[in-house]
Scaffold this active site. Structure first.
Site, PDB file in Angstrom:
ATOM      1  N   ASN A  63       0.778  -1.742  -8.981  1.00  0.00           N
ATOM      2  CA  ASN A  63       2.085  -2.576  -9.968  1.00  0.00           C
ATOM      3  C   ASN A  63       0.596  -3.618 -11.031  1.00  0.00           C
ATOM      4  O   ASN A  63      -0.452  -3.198 -11.181  1.00  0.00           O
ATOM      5  CB  ASN A  63       1.318  -4.119  -8.565  1.00  0.00           C
ATOM      6  CG  ASN A  63      -0.240  -4.876  -8.169  1.00  0.00           C
ATOM      7  OD1 ASN A  63      -0.675  -3.609  -8.081  1.00  0.00           O
ATOM      8  ND2 ASN A  63      -0.209  -5.614  -7.795  1.00  0.00           N
ATOM      9  N   GLU A  76       6.499  -0.453  -6.868  1.00  0.00           N
ATOM     10  CA  GLU A  76       7.804   0.142  -6.322  1.00  0.00           C
ATOM     11  C   GLU A  76       8.448   0.274  -7.507  1.00  0.00           C
ATOM     12  O   GLU A  76       9.403   1.101  -7.569  1.00  0.00           O
ATOM     13  CB  GLU A  76       8.787  -1.060  -5.397  1.00  0.00           C
ATOM     14  CG  GLU A  76       7.550  -0.455  -4.004  1.00  0.00           C
ATOM     15  CD  GLU A  76       6.589  -1.959  -3.333  1.00  0.00           C
ATOM     16  OE1 GLU A  76       6.106  -2.127  -4.232  1.00  0.00           O
ATOM     17  OE2 GLU A  76       6.373  -2.072  -2.612  1.00  0.00           O
TER      18      GLU A  76
END
Ligand code: THU
Length: 162
Positions: A63, A76
């Site tokens: 992230n 992701e």
């Protein structure tokens, strides 16, 4: 007559990391490594994702946050968009996810957020082949056969065009 419909999902719960294949263990460990390169000065919540492609290539990401909070991006989606941008025709076999709250080793279970589920689903539909998901918990490791299992009542390109 109205009837109740149950949508079931199946997961595999492992009690110990040793029960996973070497390839899956490696992927989880790369996801954990990626948490250490995450940029999360605002949440101190470090997420890592590692993704195995059909050609054997592994992509990992994490992230990346921003002072303008909504401009940040989850691990992701960073991983899957990089895969889409770099290997547009290569199928994605498995995605492993790990998260850490602050300290070096405090890994915690994580399940992808709704936006990441939708983004990963897009690539599963595009490649017409399930993407496996592995998530590490405190005690158990969960494996899902497909991203679609995270979104049983899903919206896909089919809904747009049919
Ligand atoms: N985050 C991820 O990277 N993946 C998820 O599935 C959930 C949340 C990140 C976004 C933000 O940087 C931090 O975790 C706290 O929400």
């Amino acid at each position: 007559m109205a009837k109740k419909v149950n949508l079931n999902i199946e997961i595999v719960a492992y009690n110990d990391i040793s029960e996973l294949s070497e390839s899956d263990r490696n992927l989880l460990s790369l996801a954990e490594d990626a948490t250490h390169r995450s940029y999360a000065p605002y949440s101190n919540f470090n997420v890592g994702a590692a993704l195995l492609l059909e050609n054997g290539e592994i992509i990992s990401a994490n992230n990346q946050e921003n002072a303008a909070y909504p401009s940040g991006m989850c691990a992701e989606r960073n991983a899957i968009y990089y895969a889409g941008a770099t290997y547009p025709n290569e199928k994605i076999l498995t995605i492993a996810i790990a998260a850490r709250k602050g300290e070096e080793t405090s890994f915690i279970p994580i399940s992808p957020c709704g936006s990441c589920r939708q983004a990963m689903l897009e690539y599963e539909v595009k490649q017409d082949q399930p993407i496996r998901l592995i998530m590490k918990g405190h005690k158990e490791i969960f494996e899902l056969h497909s991203i679609s299992d995270l979104l049983p009542f899903k919206f896909t390109q089919k809904d747009l065009f049919e």
